[in-house]
Design an enzyme around this catalytic site. Structure first.
Site, PDB file in Angstrom:
ATOM      1  N   GLU A 124       9.087  39.727 -34.798  1.00 52.19           N
ATOM      2  CA  GLU A 124       8.459  38.403 -34.724  1.00 52.19           C
ATOM      3  C   GLU A 124       7.210  38.354 -35.603  1.00 52.19           C
ATOM      4  OE1 GLU A 124       9.729  37.382 -30.126  1.00 52.19           O
ATOM      5  OE2 GLU A 124       7.927  38.567 -30.436  1.00 52.19           O
TER       6      GLU A 124
ATOM      7  N   ASP B 226       9.401  43.487 -30.378  1.00 52.69           N
ATOM      8  CA  ASP B 226       9.494  43.489 -28.916  1.00 52.69           C
ATOM      9  C   ASP B 226      10.405  44.633 -28.503  1.00 52.69           C
ATOM     10  OD1 ASP B 226       8.015  41.171 -28.815  1.00 52.69           O
ATOM     11  OD2 ASP B 226       9.694  39.882 -28.218  1.00 52.69           O
TER      12      ASP B 226
ATOM     13  N   HIS C 263       5.144  41.842 -35.281  1.00 50.82           N
ATOM     14  CA  HIS C 263       5.345  42.869 -34.253  1.00 50.82           C
ATOM     15  C   HIS C 263       6.805  42.906 -33.810  1.00 50.82           C
ATOM     16  CE1 HIS C 263       5.023  39.257 -31.784  1.00 50.82           C
ATOM     17  NE2 HIS C 263       5.695  39.922 -30.855  1.00 50.82           N
TER      18      HIS C 263
ATOM     19  N   HIS D 184       9.763  44.568 -22.577  1.00 49.47           N
ATOM     20  CA  HIS D 184       8.945  43.339 -22.598  1.00 49.47           C
ATOM     21  C   HIS D 184       9.496  42.285 -21.629  1.00 49.47           C
ATOM     22  CE1 HIS D 184       6.213  40.370 -24.136  1.00 49.47           C
ATOM     23  NE2 HIS D 184       7.029  39.794 -24.981  1.00 49.47           N
TER      24      HIS D 184
ATOM     25  N   TRP E 157      -0.498  33.986 -29.113  1.00 50.29           N
ATOM     26  CA  TRP E 157       0.189  33.261 -28.046  1.00 50.29           C
ATOM     27  C   TRP E 157      -0.846  32.727 -27.058  1.00 50.29           C
ATOM     28  CZ3 TRP E 157       5.103  31.916 -28.222  1.00 50.29           C
ATOM     29  CH2 TRP E 157       5.701  31.395 -27.061  1.00 50.29           C
TER      30      TRP E 157
HETATM   31 ZN   LIG Z   1       6.669  39.743 -28.883  1.00 47.06          ZN
END
Ligand SMILES: [Zn+2]
Length: 212
Positions: free
Chosen positions: A175, A53, A51, A57, A17
């Site tokens: 994700e 979340d 991963h 988060h 990201w």
């Molecule tokens: Zn994430």
């Protein structure tokens, strides 16, 4: 028994990201350099690669990743293929799709998976993701786990609503899947995030086992 590994390889240079630290996998002890053993040092965001979340988060509610129920992380999952011209997973797209009744774990294979299949190293901003009304649709139909094939379940420029809706509803968000090799249909999902105490997410190994 056919097993699909739908996890990304954790490797330096993998897309992350924008603004997140790059993934570092460094050999700090090396037999090639005369040591008696090899050892690797890792440095990465909890949201690198494949991963999950945790609610913390986006909700800041202390529901952290080690508390995610294993009962949701493993079990029957439906892989839905969306055509390459689908640019967003909206409520309309979902209501026109062929999601079997009583599906509780749903993984979306979109054109994103081609990015992994062709090893595109740069972060892509125009990835296919779930809109806020799509998230409402999923939460209201009893979906317990949503898997997506890029690094966020939400559109790049609108992260908050989709995450909040899903995490508030107790939906586990998975994700960074590579579903490029996986035909549509039902599988048994095994998703095992690292048991990181107090973290807002965790890298996971995820596999799909084809049911006979
Ligand atoms: Zn994430």
């Amino acid at each position: 028994m056919k097993i699909y590994d739908i996890s990304l390889s954790v490797t330096p240079g993998m897309p992350v990201w924008p603004g997140d630290p790059p993934v570092e996998v460094v050999q700090i002890v090396s037999m090639d350099e005369g040591s008696e053993y090899n050892m690797t040092h890792l440095r990465l965001s909890a949201h690198a690669g494949t991963h999950v979340d945790a609610p913390h988060h986006f909700l800041n509610d202390r529901r952290t990743v080690e508390s995610l129920p294993l009962e949701i992380l493993t079990g029957p999952a439906f892989v839905l293929h969306l055509a390459d011209d689908v640019s967003a997973i909206t409520a309309e797209v979902l209501s026109c799709s062929s999601i079997p009744p009583r599906t509780s774990r749903l993984l979306f294979r979109t054109r994103n998976s081609k990015l992994w299949a062709s090893n595109i190293p740069d972060f892509q901003h125009d990835f296919v993701a779930v809109t806020a009304d799509g998230a409402d649709w999923l939460a209201s139909r009893g979906i317990r786990l949503v898997g997506v094939d890029y690094l966020s379940v939400a559109p790049y420029d609108d992260s908050v609503p989709t995450h909040r809706i899903l995490l508030q509803a107790g939906v586990v968000v998975l994700e960074g899947l590579n579903l490029s090799q996986v035909p549509a249909g039902y599988y048994h999902l095994y998703c095992l995030p690292l048991k990181l105490a107090g973290a807002d997410g965790a890298p996971a190994r995820a596999i799909l086992v084809a049911e006979d």
